[in-house]
Design a protein around this motif. Structure first.
Motif, mmCIF file in Angstrom:
data_model
loop_
_atom_site.group_PDB
_atom_site.id
_atom_site.type_symbol
_atom_site.label_atom_id
_atom_site.label_comp_id
_atom_site.label_asym_id
_atom_site.label_seq_id
_atom_site.Cartn_x
_atom_site.Cartn_y
_atom_site.Cartn_z
ATOM 1 N N ILE A 257 -9.712 -2.923 -15.360
ATOM 2 C CA ILE A 257 -8.605 -3.468 -16.125
ATOM 3 C C ILE A 257 -7.713 -4.326 -15.226
ATOM 4 N N LYS A 258 -7.024 -5.246 -15.860
ATOM 5 C CA LYS A 258 -6.105 -6.093 -15.115
ATOM 6 C C LYS A 258 -4.858 -5.279 -14.760
ATOM 7 N N ILE A 259 -4.465 -5.367 -13.520
ATOM 8 C CA ILE A 259 -3.354 -4.532 -13.044
ATOM 9 C C ILE A 259 -2.019 -5.238 -13.204
ATOM 10 N N ASP A 260 -1.101 -4.549 -13.865
ATOM 11 C CA ASP A 260 0.299 -4.967 -13.918
ATOM 12 C C ASP A 260 1.057 -4.019 -12.993
ATOM 13 N N LYS A 261 1.378 -4.501 -11.813
ATOM 14 C CA LYS A 261 1.942 -3.629 -10.779
ATOM 15 C C LYS A 261 3.251 -2.961 -11.222
ATOM 16 N N LYS A 262 4.073 -3.709 -11.936
ATOM 17 C CA LYS A 262 5.353 -3.118 -12.369
ATOM 18 C C LYS A 262 5.134 -2.093 -13.466
ATOM 19 N N LYS A 263 4.312 -2.445 -14.444
ATOM 20 C CA LYS A 263 4.100 -1.553 -15.587
ATOM 21 C C LYS A 263 3.378 -0.286 -15.176
ATOM 22 N N GLN A 264 2.409 -0.420 -14.300
ATOM 23 C CA GLN A 264 1.601 0.741 -13.922
ATOM 24 C C GLN A 264 2.072 1.366 -12.601
ATOM 25 N N GLU A 265 3.155 0.845 -12.048
ATOM 26 C CA GLU A 265 3.749 1.385 -10.824
ATOM 27 C C GLU A 265 2.749 1.412 -9.665
ATOM 28 N N VAL A 266 1.979 0.356 -9.567
ATOM 29 C CA VAL A 266 0.976 0.250 -8.502
ATOM 30 C C VAL A 266 1.551 -0.565 -7.342
ATOM 31 N N LYS A 267 1.481 -0.011 -6.147
ATOM 32 C CA LYS A 267 2.030 -0.679 -4.968
ATOM 33 C C LYS A 267 1.221 -1.909 -4.571
ATOM 34 N N GLY A 268 -0.115 -1.791 -4.632
ATOM 35 C CA GLY A 268 -0.969 -2.892 -4.207
ATOM 36 C C GLY A 268 -2.433 -2.539 -4.344
ATOM 37 N N ILE A 269 -3.273 -3.342 -3.718
ATOM 38 C CA ILE A 269 -4.724 -3.119 -3.748
ATOM 39 C C ILE A 269 -5.200 -2.926 -2.312
ATOM 40 N N ILE A 270 -5.951 -1.882 -2.069
ATOM 41 C CA ILE A 270 -6.468 -1.611 -0.728
ATOM 42 C C ILE A 270 -7.991 -1.465 -0.777
ATOM 43 N N HIS A 271 -8.638 -1.608 0.382
ATOM 44 C CA HIS A 271 -10.090 -1.466 0.451
ATOM 45 C C HIS A 271 -10.461 -0.036 0.833
ATOM 46 N N TRP A 272 -11.722 0.300 0.647
ATOM 47 C CA TRP A 272 -12.159 1.692 0.835
ATOM 48 C C TRP A 272 -13.681 1.731 0.966
ATOM 49 N N ILE A 273 -14.192 2.849 1.411
ATOM 50 C CA ILE A 273 -15.642 3.112 1.434
ATOM 51 C C ILE A 273 -15.839 4.585 1.095
ATOM 52 N N SER A 274 -16.820 4.853 0.266
ATOM 53 C CA SER A 274 -17.101 6.257 -0.061
ATOM 54 C C SER A 274 -17.847 6.925 1.091
ATOM 55 N N PHE A 275 -17.701 8.233 1.173
ATOM 56 C CA PHE A 275 -18.431 9.016 2.176
ATOM 57 C C PHE A 275 -19.932 8.785 2.030
ATOM 58 N N PHE A 276 -20.380 8.624 0.809
ATOM 59 C CA PHE A 276 -21.803 8.414 0.520
ATOM 60 C C PHE A 276 -22.304 7.080 1.079
ATOM 61 N N ASP A 277 -21.449 6.053 1.071
ATOM 62 C CA ASP A 277 -21.843 4.701 1.492
ATOM 63 C C ASP A 277 -21.575 4.420 2.970
ATOM 64 N N ALA A 278 -20.890 5.314 3.663
ATOM 65 C CA ALA A 278 -20.375 4.998 4.998
ATOM 66 C C ALA A 278 -21.427 5.097 6.097
ATOM 67 N N GLN A 279 -21.436 4.076 6.953
ATOM 68 C CA GLN A 279 -22.285 4.070 8.153
ATOM 69 C C GLN A 279 -21.394 3.784 9.357
ATOM 70 N N PRO A 280 -21.466 4.609 10.403
ATOM 71 C CA PRO A 280 -20.592 4.389 11.569
ATOM 72 C C PRO A 280 -20.803 3.027 12.216
ATOM 73 N N ALA A 281 -19.718 2.449 12.691
ATOM 74 C CA ALA A 281 -19.768 1.161 13.382
ATOM 75 C C ALA A 281 -18.598 1.064 14.343
ATOM 76 N N ILE A 282 -18.752 0.180 15.326
ATOM 77 C CA ILE A 282 -17.694 -0.069 16.314
ATOM 78 C C ILE A 282 -17.194 -1.491 16.116
ATOM 79 N N PHE A 283 -15.885 -1.641 16.104
ATOM 80 C CA PHE A 283 -15.282 -2.945 15.859
ATOM 81 C C PHE A 283 -14.493 -3.386 17.090
ATOM 82 N N TYR A 284 -14.856 -4.562 17.604
ATOM 83 C CA TYR A 284 -14.138 -5.135 18.737
ATOM 84 C C TYR A 284 -13.170 -6.183 18.189
ATOM 85 N N LEU A 285 -11.877 -5.876 18.313
ATOM 86 C CA LEU A 285 -10.846 -6.761 17.799
ATOM 87 C C LEU A 285 -10.284 -7.595 18.942
ATOM 88 N N TYR A 286 -10.649 -8.872 18.939
ATOM 89 C CA TYR A 286 -10.248 -9.763 20.023
ATOM 90 C C TYR A 286 -8.987 -10.521 19.658
#
Length: 552
Positions: free
Chosen positions: A447-476
């Motif tokens: 559904i389309k999100i109305d942040k004020k009406k539905q009191e939603v702060k924002g949209i964040i990303h995620w991964i399920s435990f089922f889908d997760a594969q370990p990785a190392i990230f080098y942030l330069y």
């Protein structure tokens, strides 16, 4: 093949060549790229290669690769291999066989003898420090060496003994006899030959005397028929010596030297000497460290050959020295990857979320696009499960100003998924957060999100435990804290201690099933490159090319 027309129309060297062709000064245009094999190529070299290569191709001339190998003390065959590899990776192919300055050592030796016979060169016994002191300064004129007025016969005899290895290294050298009172310090009897008892990678132990850059460079250009010898502005004074040498030896061709501005980029260095300092002090891991502006470092970070060439063509060629904004370089790779890199979700700093009102073992399949603006990239399945991961930076126990992520007692939307609400925090005995208990709202999928009406702060990303594969990230991040680091002598005091941050997190487990794809945009994090060379089955490494987040 690149179109060079726009590049040339803004290029002052192009106008010079146009006039030379119209006046019939040259029938064919010959250019060259002459790196020293004492380090890896850097982004400044790309600018030079682009210029020399494109000129030759635009005028149906020839482009040579010449290894300027006159100093066996600092040279290594591994650098020659890296030079050839970098040019091929960039998509540049030189004409004819690769050339070496050492191919011309016999000829150069004869030209040195010619200068001695003309009383334009002499063998000096001053050591390096004394030569420097005798040379004077910009204010104080130089003074003649006590050995300057030796006879031609004596100089010929001593130079022959130098060649035969009769003297110790550093005790004798051959100098041009020009003018010790010249306003140009370089013209105060520059060194032409020095003794070095080092095995040469091309000539082995045939020689123990080696020509200097200034003596060999112009002669090599002339031998190869180079029409336009292009170099950066710091060699402007060298042009006078370049012409002096060619005018005083019996050689047919007289190439013309032209200078353009060196490529300086914010927060970065290209000096091989300074790069060696960083390597020696273990600030960087080597010549291919992604924080460096070497071609191998940029390649390992994830820059494409086309993005680097486009950058060089975009900034153009001028005589004005300046420092290019790092954002100009980043925009070139971003322009490519924004279209080509599939989107995915990765969690760099995992925080476990438990969905209380979703039964254990239940998986809700979600179909999401690989690229929101390119349907041809297709779709993939991910799963919403009882246990998922979010980034720890996306959760706060207390309300913060302008914080649009998950807060205890508040709601957020999971990307491509449901709205969740944080209900309870679980901590360990050290007060560290172990997990967050949340509930999800079943009727909020798609559904389309109305942040004020539905009191939603924002949209964040995620991964399920089922889908997760370990990785190392080098942030330069930027290697230095100063924009124009080249202005400072002690570069180590300005090293950014946060130039590399390493995170251990998760990627989508099927992310790398397509072996051909190494570039990804991780939602809300940035563009990343799969570092296949340094990864293993149990250590999957991603290098961040550039970030999407501000003030992170």
């Amino acid at each position: 093949m690149y179109k060079y027309n726009n590049f040339y129309q803004k290029n002052f060297i192009f106008k010079i060549i146009e006039n030379d062709i119209k006046s019939k000064k040259y029938n064919l245009i010959y250019t060259r790229f002459p790196p020293e094999p004492n380090g890896y190529l850097h982004i400044g070299h790309i600018k030079s290669i682009c210029l020399n290569f494109s000129i030759a191709k635009f005028y149906n001339g020839k482009f040579f690769l010449r290894i300027d190998d006159t100093n066996p003390s600092t040279e290594n065959i591994k650098y020659i291999k890296s030079i050839k590899k970098d040019l091929r990776w960039l998509g540049f192919q030189w004409d004819e066989e690769i050339k070496y300055t050492s191919n011309y050592f016999n000829i150069m030796y004869e030209y040195a003898i010619e200068l001695i016979k003309k009383n334009l060169a002499y063998v000096d016994e001053l050591n390096t420090d004394d030569i420097r002191n005798y040379r004077g300064t910009l204010i104080i004129p130089g003074k003649n060496s006590p050995y300057r007025d030796r006879s031609i016969k004596e100089n010929l005899n001593l130079f022959e003994k130098m060649r035969l290895g009769k003297f110790n290294e550093g005790n004798f050298c051959l100098r041009a006899k020009i003018d010790m009172r010249s306003k140009i310090i370089l013209m105060r009897d520059p060194v032409l030959y020095r003794i070095k008892y080092k095995k040469h990678h091309q000539t082995n132990n045939k020689w123990c005397i080696y020509p200097t850059y200034d003596f060999s460079h112009c002669i090599s250009d002339a031998i190869e028929g180079i029409t336009h010898s292009l170099c950066t502005l710091e060699f402007q004074d060298n042009r006078i010596l370049y012409n002096w040498i060619l005018n005083n030896i019996n050689i047919k061709n007289h190439p013309q030297q032209y200078e353009f501005s060196k490529l300086n980029i914010e927060y970065g260095i290209t000096s091989k000497r300074n790069i060696n300092i960083l390597i020696k002090n273990k600030i960087v891991s080597g010549w291919d460290d992604p924080r460096l502006l070497t071609i191998s470092g940029l390649r390992r970070k994830g820059y494409t050959a086309s993005s680097l060439k486009n950058f060089c063509y975009r900034i153009g060629v001028t005589k004005q020295n300046n420092v290019i904004e790092i954002s100009s370089l980043e925009s070139c790779i971003k322009l490519e990857l924004n279209k080509l890199a599939p989107r995915a979700m990765a969690i760099l700093r995992p925080l476990k979320i438990v969905i209380d009102n979703l039964p254990l073992g239940k998986k809700i399949k979600l179909l999401i696009p690989n690229h929101p603006n390119n349907k041809n990239m297709g779709y993939k399945n991910i799963y919403f499960t009882k246990e998922i991961y979010i980034d720890i930076l996306d959760f706060s126990e207390v309300e913060k100003k302008n914080y649009k992520r998950l807060i205890l007692g508040s709601k957020v939307k999971l990307r491509y998924s449901f709205i969740i609400k944080a209900k309870k925090i679980i901590k360990d005995i050290n007060n560290n957060i172990i997990c967050i208990h949340c509930i999800y709202y079943k009727n909020t999928l798609g559904i389309k999100i109305d942040k004020k009406k539905q009191e939603v702060k924002g949209i964040i990303h995620w991964i399920s435990f089922f889908d997760a594969q370990p990785a190392i990230f080098y942030l330069y991040n930027n290697l230095f804290l100063k924009k124009n680091i080249n202005k400072f002598d002690n570069i180590l005091q300005f090293v950014n201690k946060k130039s590399l941050l390493i995170c251990h997190g998760f990627i989508e487990k099927n992310l790398l099933k397509n072996d051909k794809n190494q570039y990804f945009q991780f939602e809300r994090e940035g563009y990343f490159y799969f570092d296949k060379k340094y990864s293993s089955k149990n250590n999957i490494i991603f290098n961040r090319i550039l970030s999407l987040r501000k003030n992170k």
